[in-house]
Design a protein around this motif. Sequence first.
Motif, PDB file in Angstrom:
ATOM      1  N   MET A   1      28.311  38.741  39.071  1.00 26.94           N
ATOM      2  CA  MET A   1      29.662  39.290  39.129  1.00 26.94           C
ATOM      3  C   MET A   1      30.313  39.042  40.479  1.00 26.94           C
ATOM      4  O   MET A   1      31.476  39.325  40.679  1.00 26.94           O
ATOM      5  CB  MET A   1      29.616  40.803  38.887  1.00 26.94           C
ATOM      6  CG  MET A   1      29.665  41.188  37.426  1.00 26.94           C
ATOM      7  SD  MET A   1      31.135  40.585  36.598  1.00 26.94           S
ATOM      8  CE  MET A   1      32.392  41.384  37.577  1.00 26.94           C
ATOM      9  N   LEU A   2      29.564  38.551  41.451  1.00 25.42           N
ATOM     10  CA  LEU A   2      30.065  38.517  42.813  1.00 25.42           C
ATOM     11  C   LEU A   2      30.986  37.339  43.086  1.00 25.42           C
ATOM     12  O   LEU A   2      31.666  37.304  44.102  1.00 25.42           O
ATOM     13  CB  LEU A   2      28.885  38.487  43.802  1.00 25.42           C
ATOM     14  CG  LEU A   2      27.923  39.671  43.657  1.00 25.42           C
ATOM     15  CD1 LEU A   2      26.821  39.563  44.688  1.00 25.42           C
ATOM     16  CD2 LEU A   2      28.658  40.992  43.795  1.00 25.42           C
ATOM     17  N   ASP A   3      31.041  36.356  42.207  1.00 28.27           N
ATOM     18  CA  ASP A   3      31.865  35.184  42.443  1.00 28.27           C
ATOM     19  C   ASP A   3      33.038  35.096  41.466  1.00 28.27           C
ATOM     20  O   ASP A   3      33.654  34.059  41.326  1.00 28.27           O
ATOM     21  CB  ASP A   3      31.013  33.904  42.330  1.00 28.27           C
ATOM     22  CG  ASP A   3      29.920  33.881  43.382  1.00 28.27           C
ATOM     23  OD1 ASP A   3      30.177  34.351  44.496  1.00 28.27           O
ATOM     24  OD2 ASP A   3      28.824  33.394  43.076  1.00 28.27           O
ATOM     25  N   ASP A   4      33.333  36.182  40.784  1.00 35.67           N
ATOM     26  CA  ASP A   4      34.376  36.158  39.773  1.00 35.67           C
ATOM     27  C   ASP A   4      35.752  36.504  40.313  1.00 35.67           C
ATOM     28  O   ASP A   4      36.689  36.666  39.557  1.00 35.67           O
ATOM     29  CB  ASP A   4      34.022  37.110  38.628  1.00 35.67           C
ATOM     30  CG  ASP A   4      32.924  36.541  37.742  1.00 35.67           C
ATOM     31  OD1 ASP A   4      32.478  37.259  36.857  1.00 35.67           O
ATOM     32  OD2 ASP A   4      32.524  35.385  37.952  1.00 35.67           O
ATOM     33  N   GLY A   5      35.907  36.664  41.614  1.00 34.95           N
ATOM     34  CA  GLY A   5      37.206  36.945  42.184  1.00 34.95           C
ATOM     35  C   GLY A   5      37.378  38.404  42.558  1.00 34.95           C
ATOM     36  O   GLY A   5      36.571  39.265  42.202  1.00 34.95           O
ATOM     37  N   PRO A   6      38.464  38.696  43.272  1.00 34.69           N
ATOM     38  CA  PRO A   6      38.725  40.059  43.748  1.00 34.69           C
ATOM     39  C   PRO A   6      38.834  41.062  42.601  1.00 34.69           C
ATOM     40  O   PRO A   6      39.362  40.781  41.542  1.00 34.69           O
ATOM     41  CB  PRO A   6      40.066  39.921  44.481  1.00 34.69           C
ATOM     42  CG  PRO A   6      40.196  38.465  44.785  1.00 34.69           C
ATOM     43  CD  PRO A   6      39.482  37.737  43.694  1.00 34.69           C
ATOM     44  N   LYS A   7      38.307  42.229  42.834  1.00 38.09           N
ATOM     45  CA  LYS A   7      38.460  43.381  41.934  1.00 38.09           C
ATOM     46  C   LYS A   7      37.739  43.230  40.594  1.00 38.09           C
ATOM     47  O   LYS A   7      37.839  44.094  39.720  1.00 38.09           O
ATOM     48  CB  LYS A   7      39.942  43.675  41.683  1.00 38.09           C
ATOM     49  CG  LYS A   7      40.734  43.876  42.966  1.00 38.09           C
ATOM     50  CD  LYS A   7      42.231  43.850  42.702  1.00 38.09           C
ATOM     51  CE  LYS A   7      43.003  43.891  44.013  1.00 38.09           C
ATOM     52  NZ  LYS A   7      44.452  43.676  43.822  1.00 38.09           N
ATOM     53  N   SER A   8      37.004  42.144  40.418  1.00 35.68           N
ATOM     54  CA  SER A   8      36.361  41.935  39.121  1.00 35.68           C
ATOM     55  C   SER A   8      35.249  42.949  38.866  1.00 35.68           C
ATOM     56  O   SER A   8      34.954  43.270  37.710  1.00 35.68           O
ATOM     57  CB  SER A   8      35.805  40.510  39.013  1.00 35.68           C
ATOM     58  OG  SER A   8      34.813  40.281  39.990  1.00 35.68           O
ATOM     59  N   GLY A   9      34.629  43.450  39.940  1.00 39.14           N
ATOM     60  CA  GLY A   9      33.595  44.468  39.752  1.00 39.14           C
ATOM     61  C   GLY A   9      34.157  45.715  39.107  1.00 39.14           C
ATOM     62  O   GLY A   9      33.582  46.251  38.159  1.00 39.14           O
ATOM     63  N   LEU A  10      35.302  46.176  39.627  1.00 38.98           N
ATOM     64  CA  LEU A  10      35.948  47.342  39.032  1.00 38.98           C
ATOM     65  C   LEU A  10      36.366  47.054  37.599  1.00 38.98           C
ATOM     66  O   LEU A  10      36.180  47.892  36.710  1.00 38.98           O
ATOM     67  CB  LEU A  10      37.168  47.740  39.856  1.00 38.98           C
ATOM     68  CG  LEU A  10      38.049  48.842  39.256  1.00 38.98           C
ATOM     69  CD1 LEU A  10      37.280  50.148  39.147  1.00 38.98           C
ATOM     70  CD2 LEU A  10      39.317  49.029  40.091  1.00 38.98           C
ATOM     71  N   LEU A  11      36.919  45.879  37.355  1.00 36.30           N
ATOM     72  CA  LEU A  11      37.374  45.535  36.010  1.00 36.30           C
ATOM     73  C   LEU A  11      36.212  45.544  35.017  1.00 36.30           C
ATOM     74  O   LEU A  11      36.342  46.063  33.902  1.00 36.30           O
ATOM     75  CB  LEU A  11      38.060  44.166  36.003  1.00 36.30           C
ATOM     76  CG  LEU A  11      38.571  43.680  34.643  1.00 36.30           C
ATOM     77  CD1 LEU A  11      39.573  44.665  34.049  1.00 36.30           C
ATOM     78  CD2 LEU A  11      39.197  42.292  34.773  1.00 36.30           C
TER      79      LEU A  11
END
Length: 258
Positions: free
Chosen positions: A130-140
Amino acid sequence: MPKARGKSARSRQEDSDMETDPPTQASQPTLTQAQRAAESLSRQEIERKVNEVVQFFLIMEQKKAAVKRADITKHILKEHSRVFPVVFEKAKKKLREVFGVSVEELEGKDKRYILVNLVNTPDGQDHLNMLDDGPKSGLLLVVLSLIFMKGNVIQDTLLWHTLKRLGIEENHPHEVLGDVKSLLTKEFTRQQYLEYKRVPQSDPPSFEFRWGPRAHKETSKRRVLQFVSKMYGSESLEIWTSQYQDVLRAEGGEGGGT
């Protein structure tokens, strides 16, 4: 970029702005003390705390921000701060095995941690990156998971109640994510990752979240269920009976592995 500190350098000060206990080495529970404290909590409660710490790390990582031990204590452990060593070790293990990242402590007195990608993992597992999917993707991803696990729709009050455990509040700006309410109800809806609508004929008005069209295009229910399953230490999707049936219906068949 701050360097991860060596094991020989032991900090003797907690973050006095966030902790109420005196910032001394003596106030920090040992692993044995934490294990005794953990006996007062159920296995499910410990697991929930571990998952919340993992999610907290993933969200903070989106802005490459360090995670403070004091923040974990304040937002997640709260009155159970004595179990920190137990929960933290389990969270580090899950981050390594599920996401392929290690937790490294930074130099300094305030006990801060960052995530570091493991280039070659010895176990050869297929990590969810999940760490390379772009900003805020963890929250999403966390929000999409909550929606899916609640039957593809979640009341906004329940969502905010759950996010509060991660230090994310509806009406207070987050130090990393900013205005999270605007992010969820405006930015993610404008990008069509989420749908945010009033419940028909609700009085007083209540609102609910669902997946938006872009979420259906860019991820899948199977991937989200895999994320949730690995968060709970399971390789099988079939333990989530109703959600797994939902995955099969979404894929248009009764087959498919775990």
